[in-house]
Every structure is written in structure tokens, then in C-alpha cells.
Design an enzyme around this catalytic site. Structure first.
Site, PDB file in Angstrom:
ATOM      1  N   CYS A   1       1.767  -8.094  -3.291  1.00 32.02           N
ATOM      2  CA  CYS A   1       2.138  -7.415  -2.043  1.00 32.02           C
ATOM      3  C   CYS A   1       1.364  -6.102  -1.959  1.00 32.02           C
ATOM      4  O   CYS A   1       1.472  -5.250  -2.852  1.00 32.02           O
ATOM      5  CB  CYS A   1       3.644  -7.145  -1.985  1.00 32.02           C
ATOM      6  SG  CYS A   1       4.098  -6.066  -0.605  1.00 32.02           S
TER       7      CYS A   1
ATOM      8  N   ASP B   1      -1.286   5.625   7.739  1.00 35.99           N
ATOM      9  CA  ASP B   1      -1.904   4.328   8.026  1.00 35.99           C
ATOM     10  C   ASP B   1      -3.422   4.456   7.897  1.00 35.99           C
ATOM     11  O   ASP B   1      -4.031   5.428   8.362  1.00 35.99           O
ATOM     12  CB  ASP B   1      -1.515   3.865   9.444  1.00 35.99           C
ATOM     13  CG  ASP B   1      -1.779   2.375   9.652  1.00 35.99           C
ATOM     14  OD1 ASP B   1      -0.793   1.619   9.767  1.00 35.99           O
ATOM     15  OD2 ASP B   1      -2.961   1.976   9.699  1.00 35.99           O
TER      16      ASP B   1
ATOM     17  N   ASN C   1       7.057  -4.182  13.283  1.00 38.27           N
ATOM     18  CA  ASN C   1       6.645  -5.529  13.681  1.00 38.27           C
ATOM     19  C   ASN C   1       7.273  -6.541  12.732  1.00 38.27           C
ATOM     20  O   ASN C   1       7.248  -6.359  11.513  1.00 38.27           O
ATOM     21  CB  ASN C   1       5.120  -5.644  13.653  1.00 38.27           C
ATOM     22  CG  ASN C   1       4.472  -4.771  14.702  1.00 38.27           C
ATOM     23  OD1 ASN C   1       4.945  -4.691  15.825  1.00 38.27           O
ATOM     24  ND2 ASN C   1       3.395  -4.083  14.330  1.00 38.27           N
TER      25      ASN C   1
ATOM     26  N   HIS D   1       8.168  -2.374   7.098  1.00 37.84           N
ATOM     27  CA  HIS D   1       7.615  -1.035   7.306  1.00 37.84           C
ATOM     28  C   HIS D   1       7.899  -0.570   8.722  1.00 37.84           C
ATOM     29  O   HIS D   1       7.988  -1.365   9.652  1.00 37.84           O
ATOM     30  CB  HIS D   1       6.111  -0.973   7.018  1.00 37.84           C
ATOM     31  CG  HIS D   1       5.294  -2.022   7.696  1.00 37.84           C
ATOM     32  ND1 HIS D   1       5.230  -3.328   7.253  1.00 37.84           N
ATOM     33  CD2 HIS D   1       4.477  -1.975   8.788  1.00 37.84           C
ATOM     34  CE1 HIS D   1       4.426  -4.035   8.028  1.00 37.84           C
ATOM     35  NE2 HIS D   1       3.960  -3.231   8.991  1.00 37.84           N
TER      36      HIS D   1
ATOM     37  N   HIS E   1       6.375   1.981  11.516  1.00 39.38           N
ATOM     38  CA  HIS E   1       5.275   2.837  11.944  1.00 39.38           C
ATOM     39  C   HIS E   1       5.873   4.049  12.660  1.00 39.38           C
ATOM     40  O   HIS E   1       6.704   3.882  13.567  1.00 39.38           O
ATOM     41  CB  HIS E   1       4.385   2.122  12.966  1.00 39.38           C
ATOM     42  CG  HIS E   1       3.704   0.886  12.475  1.00 39.38           C
ATOM     43  ND1 HIS E   1       2.352   0.852  12.169  1.00 39.38           N
ATOM     44  CD2 HIS E   1       4.155  -0.377  12.260  1.00 39.38           C
ATOM     45  CE1 HIS E   1       2.012  -0.382  11.799  1.00 39.38           C
ATOM     46  NE2 HIS E   1       3.085  -1.140  11.856  1.00 39.38           N
TER      47      HIS E   1
HETATM   48  P1  AMP Z   1       1.655  -4.416  10.756  1.00 48.11           P
HETATM   49  O1  AMP Z   1       0.491  -4.979  11.512  1.00 48.11           O
HETATM   50  O2  AMP Z   1       2.805  -3.968  11.632  1.00 48.11           O
HETATM   51  O3  AMP Z   1       2.101  -5.339   9.641  1.00 48.11           O
HETATM   52  O4  AMP Z   1       1.148  -3.074  10.104  1.00 48.11           O
HETATM   53  C1  AMP Z   1       0.438  -3.021   8.923  1.00 48.11           C
HETATM   54  C2  AMP Z   1      -0.280  -1.716   8.903  1.00 48.11           C
HETATM   55  O5  AMP Z   1      -0.733  -1.477   7.593  1.00 48.11           O
HETATM   56  C3  AMP Z   1      -1.499  -1.643   9.823  1.00 48.11           C
HETATM   57  O6  AMP Z   1      -1.305  -0.610  10.789  1.00 48.11           O
HETATM   58  C4  AMP Z   1      -2.644  -1.336   8.860  1.00 48.11           C
HETATM   59  O7  AMP Z   1      -3.600  -0.452   9.407  1.00 48.11           O
HETATM   60  C5  AMP Z   1      -1.912  -0.728   7.690  1.00 48.11           C
HETATM   61  N1  AMP Z   1      -2.594  -0.832   6.413  1.00 48.11           N
HETATM   62  C6  AMP Z   1      -3.173  -1.936   5.882  1.00 48.11           C
HETATM   63  N2  AMP Z   1      -3.693  -1.667   4.669  1.00 48.11           N
HETATM   64  C7  AMP Z   1      -3.438  -0.350   4.453  1.00 48.11           C
HETATM   65  C8  AMP Z   1      -3.726   0.542   3.368  1.00 48.11           C
HETATM   66  N3  AMP Z   1      -4.371   0.140   2.253  1.00 48.11           N
HETATM   67  N4  AMP Z   1      -3.326   1.832   3.474  1.00 48.11           N
HETATM   68  C9  AMP Z   1      -2.679   2.260   4.574  1.00 48.11           C
HETATM   69  N5  AMP Z   1      -2.365   1.465   5.618  1.00 48.11           N
HETATM   70  C10 AMP Z   1      -2.740   0.180   5.554  1.00 48.11           C
END
Ligand code: AMP
Length: 113
Positions: A4, A30, A86, A99, A101
Site C-alpha cells: 500500500c 499531495d 474519493n 484519505h 483531500h
Molecule cells: P485519489 O485519486 O482520491 O485516490 O487520491 C490519491 C492522491 O494521492 C492523488 O491526489 C495523488 O496525487 C496523490 N499521491 C499519489 N502518490 C503520492 C505520493 N507519493 N505522495 C503524495 N501524494 C501522492
């Protein structure tokens, strides 16, 4: 949980820009910000999404919400902010670890989708 991405971030195996942590919660910026302030707030305990919050304790869920308020205040989001979680493919969830946002620092669109 093994494999994960967000569990690896909590464990420090993948770098992140941490903004907050406590016994239940970890929060970091993010990597692909959609607003001047874009922070992800996650429970330390692996919970896949909102659809699985029965697996979380009330303390863990409350800690996420309290962390959101605290972080927004620290970030100076006096004009407001949006909180998004989401859940599943229709919502385009891309990381299967619950998570929230926090999006702020600009005017949001008045449409939710
Ligand atoms: P979701 O699309 O709602 O599942 O959001 C996942 C979020 O995780 C997205 O906004 C990505 O930009 C963010 N994300 C993915 N990998 C990383 C990372 N290594 N560090 C920080 N944010 C990340």
C-alpha cells in the site's frame, strides 16, 4: 499493509512532505497539487476507503476530522476549504487507503463533480 503506497509513506519507506501526525493520523502534501494547499489526511491503520470505515475505530475517524480542522487552521485557510474523499472507481479513487483531500487557497468551483 504490504504494497500500500500510503502505508509505505507512513512507514517512511517512501518520502513525503509531512504536515501533521499523531497516534492515529498522518498528513502530507499531495504530490500533484490541485490547489495552492492540497494535503492528504490518512488514518495510520490501513482502511481501504469510506466503504470500509466499519473497520476503523470511532477514535480513528474522529482523529481524522479533528486533524483536518487543525491543519486547515495552521495553513491559514480562513476563507474556507474543500474536503474530499474519493471512494471506489466511480469516484476515481486511485490509492486504496482511506484519505481525505484538503483543498484550499483558491476559489473552488461551485460544481462538485
Ligand atoms: P485519489 O485519486 O482520491 O485516490 O487520491 C490519491 C492522491 O494521492 C492523488 O491526489 C495523488 O496525487 C496523490 N499521491 C499519489 N502518490 C503520492 C505520493 N507519493 N505522495 C503524495 N501524494 C501522492
Amino acid at each position: 499493509m504490504e504494497n500500500c503506497l500510503f502505508c509505505k509513506i507512513i512507514a517512511g519507506e517512501i518520502p513525503s512532505t509531512k504536515v501533521y501526525e499523531d497516534e492515529n493520523v498522518f498528513a502530507f502534501r499531495d504530490i500533484n497539487p490541485q490547489a495552492p494547499v492540497h494535503i492528504l489526511v490518512i488514518p495510520r491503520h490501513h482502511i481501504s476507503s469510506m466503504a470500509a470505515i466499519d473497520e476503523a475505530t470511532d477514535a480513528e475517524l474522529a482523529a481524522c476530522l479533528r486533524a483536518i480542522r487543525l491543519i486547515a487552521a495552521r495553513e491559514g485557510l480562513k476563507e474556507g476549504y474543500r474536503v474530499v474523499s474519493n471512494c471506489g472507481p466511480h469516484a476515481c479513487q486511485s490509492v486504496p487507503h482511506l484519505h481525505f483531500h484538503i483543498l484550499g487557497g483558491r476559489q473552488m468551483a461551485d460544481q462538485m463533480a
